[in-house]
Enzyme design. Structure first.
Site, PDB file in Angstrom:
ATOM      1  N   TYR A 165     -36.270  38.802 -54.181  1.00 32.56           N
ATOM      2  CA  TYR A 165     -37.477  38.918 -54.934  1.00 32.56           C
ATOM      3  C   TYR A 165     -38.458  40.177 -55.288  1.00 32.56           C
ATOM      4  O   TYR A 165     -39.716  40.080 -55.424  1.00 32.56           O
ATOM      5  CB  TYR A 165     -39.030  37.632 -54.410  1.00 32.56           C
ATOM      6  CG  TYR A 165     -37.814  36.311 -54.439  1.00 32.56           C
ATOM      7  CD1 TYR A 165     -36.845  35.841 -54.432  1.00 32.56           C
ATOM      8  CD2 TYR A 165     -39.693  35.536 -54.224  1.00 32.56           C
ATOM      9  CE1 TYR A 165     -36.843  34.688 -55.072  1.00 32.56           C
ATOM     10  CE2 TYR A 165     -39.447  34.115 -54.519  1.00 32.56           C
ATOM     11  CZ  TYR A 165     -37.595  33.546 -55.394  1.00 32.56           C
ATOM     12  OH  TYR A 165     -37.302  32.365 -55.410  1.00 32.56           O
ATOM     13  N   LYS A 233     -27.127  32.568 -45.257  1.00 29.95           N
ATOM     14  CA  LYS A 233     -26.198  33.335 -45.936  1.00 29.95           C
ATOM     15  C   LYS A 233     -25.518  33.883 -46.013  1.00 29.95           C
ATOM     16  O   LYS A 233     -24.385  34.627 -46.541  1.00 29.95           O
ATOM     17  CB  LYS A 233     -26.634  33.055 -47.455  1.00 29.95           C
ATOM     18  CG  LYS A 233     -26.956  31.360 -48.291  1.00 29.95           C
ATOM     19  CD  LYS A 233     -26.070  30.801 -48.258  1.00 29.95           C
ATOM     20  CE  LYS A 233     -24.749  30.723 -49.071  1.00 29.95           C
ATOM     21  NZ  LYS A 233     -23.338  29.203 -49.383  1.00 29.95           N
TER      22      LYS A 233
END
Ligand code: NAD
Length: 420
Positions: A165, A233
């Site tokens: 982002y 992740k």
């Protein structure tokens, strides 16, 4: 002499009443009449903001019998600011939030043709509000898609400043993109980039991760929460997401080693029973966490995660207990807490006295908690729960729930006040 020494405003007059919240020995010093800057917001902001103020004022009055009150001070951003000051985000609004340390805002529409994509993002970046905090729990009477919404009681800490982002990306086929592709191939030996790929960069740092996890662990300590779960992740992205997990554990176990224990310690040293006062630090892979919030929500309490994972998880979790219309939130750093309605401007309903003020009211209760006015926060939440349980709800909830009574935005606020 000014009541607000050092406050330099160019566009607004200073607040007429109240005092600024200060800081002493790391804690907030809150006067009996603190100035709370607020931004009404665009679209339904004009409906929900007055409703929120009415509920907060009544809860404070009820809890403290007139010895405390909020000195509301309107500051501007969005369409109202553009009309009055010729820009959507006047500098004074940023100055005000820094000076007064707190604020609350309704939703803001995205300006067209100005230098930034979103005012919300501009606030976060200009004020370095590095954490987005979203408590999610079910309110009795709210229609929810899961069987046991009462098991959901989690607080998400989402990193706000980096990850994908950060907006570092290049369009497919542009000279910059081709240049970066060639650099990666030739200088760094990267092989698996297609010729026509667009490229993005995912920066994640120990410094930004650690300050986020520190905030999450401190929150867990202050609120007597049993666990902090790092969501990542790491199985796929070893150095960015894997880094997040590693740095997160480092903070928890090195800086808060006297209270934090791992799941392994919990099993090996404590027979699986958490000793009073200890916080269990866990980690989960993001896709598994999306299952866990539906299948075993009671096992999770405080969650910390990077920006993208946080975006997905906050909305999925809010949906599991009845949707975003009621989810509160705050963007914060160590100095400033800026509370917000988490939904958008719902332009279709603007000015119709129809919208649900619930998200903004609950955000305001977080503000009350943040300044230590817990009794007022509890008064407002309990009254809102009672109102929803009794079936007086705005159109969005009324259409999902048989036997409820649809009321307007202002009537909902009045009903909440009546239930205090
Ligand atoms: P939205 O949240 O405004 O609307 C999505 C749906 O939810 C619509 O059906 C809407 O009617 C409904 N809804 C939203 N808030 C409601 C409320 N309080 N009560 C009842 N129903 C409600 O999202 P959108 O349509 O994607 O965006 C509209 C505008 O809002 C855009 O300009 C967008 O940039 C902006 N936006 C702002 C924020 C923010 O300020 N935090 C967040 C999201 C979107």
């Amino acid at each position: 002499m000014s009541r607000f020494p050092g406050l330099e405003l160019k566009q607004y007059a200073p607040p007429e009443r109240g005092e600024a919240i200060g800081r002493e020995d790391g804690a907030l010093r809150v006067p009996d009449e603190p100035v709370v800057p607020y931004i009404e917001g665009d679209g339904v902001g004009r409906d929900i903001t007055p409703a929120m103020r009415a509920v907060v004022d009544a809860a404070v009055q009820r809890a403290y019998g007139g010895t405390r009150r909020i000195a509301w001070w309107e500051i501007h951003a969005g369409e109202k600011a553009a009309g009055r000051f010729g820009c959507s985000l006047p500098e004074d609004s940023l100055t005000a939030l820094k000076y007064f340390r707190i604020g609350i805002k309704g939703p803001l529409s995205t300006p067209v043709g100005e230098g930034f994509r979103s005012i919300n993002v501009a606030f976060r970046q200009r004020l370095n509000l590095y954490a987005c905090v979203r408590p999610v729990r079910w309110l009795e009477g709210v229609p929810a898609p899961v069987k046991r919404p009462q098991d959901v009681d989690m607080v998400i800490f989402r990193e706000n400043t980096e990850d994908l982002y950060a907006g570092i990306e290049w369009e497919s086929g542009t000279p910059e993109c081709l240049k970066l592709r060639d650099f990666l191939r030739e200088e760094l030996g990267v092989r698996n980039i297609r010729d026509d790929a667009a490229l993005g960069v995912k920066p994640m740092s120990p410094s930004a991760t650690k300050r986020l996890v520190r905030l999450a662990v401190r929150y867990a300590m202050e609120h007597n929460r049993p666990s902090v779960t790092l969501v990542h992740k790491a199985n796929i992205m070893k150095f960015t997401e894997g880094g997040f997990m590693k740095w997160g554990y480092e903070v928890a176990l090195h800086e808060f080693g006297d209270v934090c224990i791992t799941e392994k310690q919990l099993a090996d040293e404590f027979g699986g029973v958490r000793p009073e006062g200890k916080i269990v630090v866990k980690d989960r892979i993001a896709d598994s966490m999306l299952q866990q919030i539906l299948l075993r929500p009671a096992e999770y309490s405080v969650l910390a995660m990077a920006n993208l994972n946080g975006d997905y998880l906050s909305d999925a979790l809010a949906a599991s207990v009845g949707g975003l219309g009621l989810a509160p939130g705050v963007n914060m750093n160590d100095e400033i807490a800026f509370f917000e309605a988490t939904h958008g401007t719902a332009p279709k309903h603007a000015g119709l006295d129809k919208a649900n003020p619930g998200s903004l009211i609950l955000s305001a209760t977080l503000l009350l908690e943040h300044i230590g006015w817990k009794e007022a926060a509890e008064t407002a939440v309990a009254a809102m729960e009672r109102t929803i349980r009794d079936g007086a709800v705005t159109y969005d909830l009324a259409r999902q729930r048989e036997g409820s009574r649809e009321v307007s935005c202002s009537a909902f606020a009045q009903a909440v006040v009546g239930n205090m």
